[in-house]
Enzyme design. Sequence first.
Site, PDB file in Angstrom:
ATOM      1  N   ARG A   1      20.406  -4.827   8.160  1.00  0.00           N
ATOM      2  CA  ARG A   1      19.859  -4.310   9.419  1.00  0.00           C
ATOM      3  C   ARG A   1      19.885  -5.363  10.512  1.00  0.00           C
ATOM      4  NH1 ARG A   1      16.494   0.018   6.802  1.00  0.00           N
ATOM      5  NH2 ARG A   1      15.484   1.229   8.418  1.00  0.00           N
TER       6      ARG A   1
ATOM      7  N   ARG B   1      11.001   2.355  15.779  1.00  0.00           N
ATOM      8  CA  ARG B   1      12.077   2.080  14.812  1.00  0.00           C
ATOM      9  C   ARG B   1      13.445   2.232  15.475  1.00  0.00           C
ATOM     10  NH1 ARG B   1      10.747   6.197  10.557  1.00  0.00           N
ATOM     11  NH2 ARG B   1      12.382   5.317   9.263  1.00  0.00           N
TER      12      ARG B   1
ATOM     13  N   LYS C   1      21.569   8.608   6.420  1.00  0.00           N
ATOM     14  CA  LYS C   1      22.002   7.678   5.372  1.00  0.00           C
ATOM     15  C   LYS C   1      21.500   8.123   3.991  1.00  0.00           C
ATOM     16  CE  LYS C   1      19.961   4.070   7.239  1.00  0.00           C
ATOM     17  NZ  LYS C   1      19.253   4.667   8.390  1.00  0.00           N
TER      18      LYS C   1
ATOM     19  N   ARG D   1      10.621  15.350   9.436  1.00  0.00           N
ATOM     20  CA  ARG D   1      11.051  15.039   8.067  1.00  0.00           C
ATOM     21  C   ARG D   1       9.857  15.008   7.118  1.00  0.00           C
ATOM     22  NH1 ARG D   1      14.675   9.726   6.952  1.00  0.00           N
ATOM     23  NH2 ARG D   1      12.864   8.559   7.659  1.00  0.00           N
TER      24      ARG D   1
ATOM     25  N   ARG E   1       6.252  10.721   5.899  1.00  0.00           N
ATOM     26  CA  ARG E   1       6.135   9.264   5.847  1.00  0.00           C
ATOM     27  C   ARG E   1       5.319   8.807   7.062  1.00  0.00           C
ATOM     28  NH1 ARG E   1      12.090   6.833   4.959  1.00  0.00           N
ATOM     29  NH2 ARG E   1      11.229   5.356   6.430  1.00  0.00           N
TER      30      ARG E   1
HETATM   31  P1  AMP Z   1      14.058   3.066   5.701  1.00  0.00           P
HETATM   32  O1  AMP Z   1      13.518   3.843   4.564  1.00  0.00           O
HETATM   33  O2  AMP Z   1      15.438   2.520   5.455  1.00  0.00           O
HETATM   34  O3  AMP Z   1      13.952   3.792   7.012  1.00  0.00           O
HETATM   35  O4  AMP Z   1      13.125   1.761   5.844  1.00  0.00           O
HETATM   36  C1  AMP Z   1      11.741   1.876   6.104  1.00  0.00           C
HETATM   37  C2  AMP Z   1      11.198   0.535   6.574  1.00  0.00           C
HETATM   38  O5  AMP Z   1      11.400  -0.456   5.560  1.00  0.00           O
HETATM   39  C3  AMP Z   1      11.866  -0.040   7.815  1.00  0.00           C
HETATM   40  O6  AMP Z   1      11.330   0.504   9.009  1.00  0.00           O
HETATM   41  C4  AMP Z   1      11.545  -1.528   7.654  1.00  0.00           C
HETATM   42  O7  AMP Z   1      10.184  -1.797   7.959  1.00  0.00           O
HETATM   43  C5  AMP Z   1      11.712  -1.717   6.144  1.00  0.00           C
HETATM   44  N1  AMP Z   1      13.114  -2.045   5.796  1.00  0.00           N
HETATM   45  C6  AMP Z   1      13.996  -1.285   5.078  1.00  0.00           C
HETATM   46  N2  AMP Z   1      15.184  -1.884   4.981  1.00  0.00           N
HETATM   47  C7  AMP Z   1      15.080  -3.067   5.650  1.00  0.00           C
HETATM   48  C8  AMP Z   1      15.969  -4.118   5.942  1.00  0.00           C
HETATM   49  N3  AMP Z   1      17.252  -4.098   5.526  1.00  0.00           N
HETATM   50  N4  AMP Z   1      15.509  -5.170   6.668  1.00  0.00           N
HETATM   51  C9  AMP Z   1      14.244  -5.224   7.090  1.00  0.00           C
HETATM   52  N5  AMP Z   1      13.340  -4.246   6.889  1.00  0.00           N
HETATM   53  C10 AMP Z   1      13.741  -3.169   6.171  1.00  0.00           C
END
Ligand code: AMP
Length: 216
Positions: free
Chosen positions: A92, A175, A17, A131, A164
């Site tokens: 999500r 996740r 993404k 990553r 990360r």
């Molecule tokens: P990402 O960078 O999109 O992988 O997001 C990293 C973390 O941020 C996720 O594992 C969640 O803990 C939190 N997060 C990001 N987007 C959302 C969302 N739409 N709803 C809930 N938690 C989120």
Amino acid sequence: MINKKNLIFLGAPGAGKGTFSALLLEKYPLVHISTGDILRSEIKNGTELGKQAAALMEKGELVPDNIVAGMVRDRLAKDDCDKGFILDGFPRTVNQADLLEQALQDIGRSLDSVVFFDVEDELILKRLTARISCKDCGEIFNRIFHPPKSENECDKCGGGLFQRPDDSLETAKERLRVFYDNTRPLIDYYAGKGLLLAITETQKELVFQELEKELA
Ligand code: AMP
């Protein structure tokens, strides 16, 4: 040229993404809205919201729906989103999707397409645990698939590279589980609305070609 410009990018963590948002942004003037990036910057700035989110993110759990939906709503209400936007990592959950629909209605915007990057779990885990990103400019590399020219330095800006904390194997698996439990139902949700566009290709150039063709 793409004509579909109000987009959601859906997919497991590591499905591409962020990578394909960045590639699309190099060519088209869209606004990139990544809830993960917004939350990470709240943590960096030590805000109250950041403190709440940090503990959940470290474990790979989701931040409450109303918090992320509020952030996205505020961002989508800004005028620059008239150009088009990519929602990366939001919604999500089905509840978030409902909150988004309400917000879009209130703001007077609508969705053109929901792109689902359909990638197998094995590849996802390989990608996530290898990553690394630049701490200064955010550029994403991968020790296996897209290594930086010099081991710990960003090709683009020379910044230091880091993994990360939520990309460790244990948290990456969690996740992925959270994705199956909470986010996967959105595929049927958006297919039912006639908005879903699934991409099963995983090779970078081919994914981008398909993306542009489908969004034309
Ligand atoms: P990402 O960078 O999109 O992988 O997001 C990293 C973390 O941020 C996720 O594992 C969640 O803990 C939190 N997060 C990001 N987007 C959302 C969302 N739409 N709803 C809930 N938690 C989120």
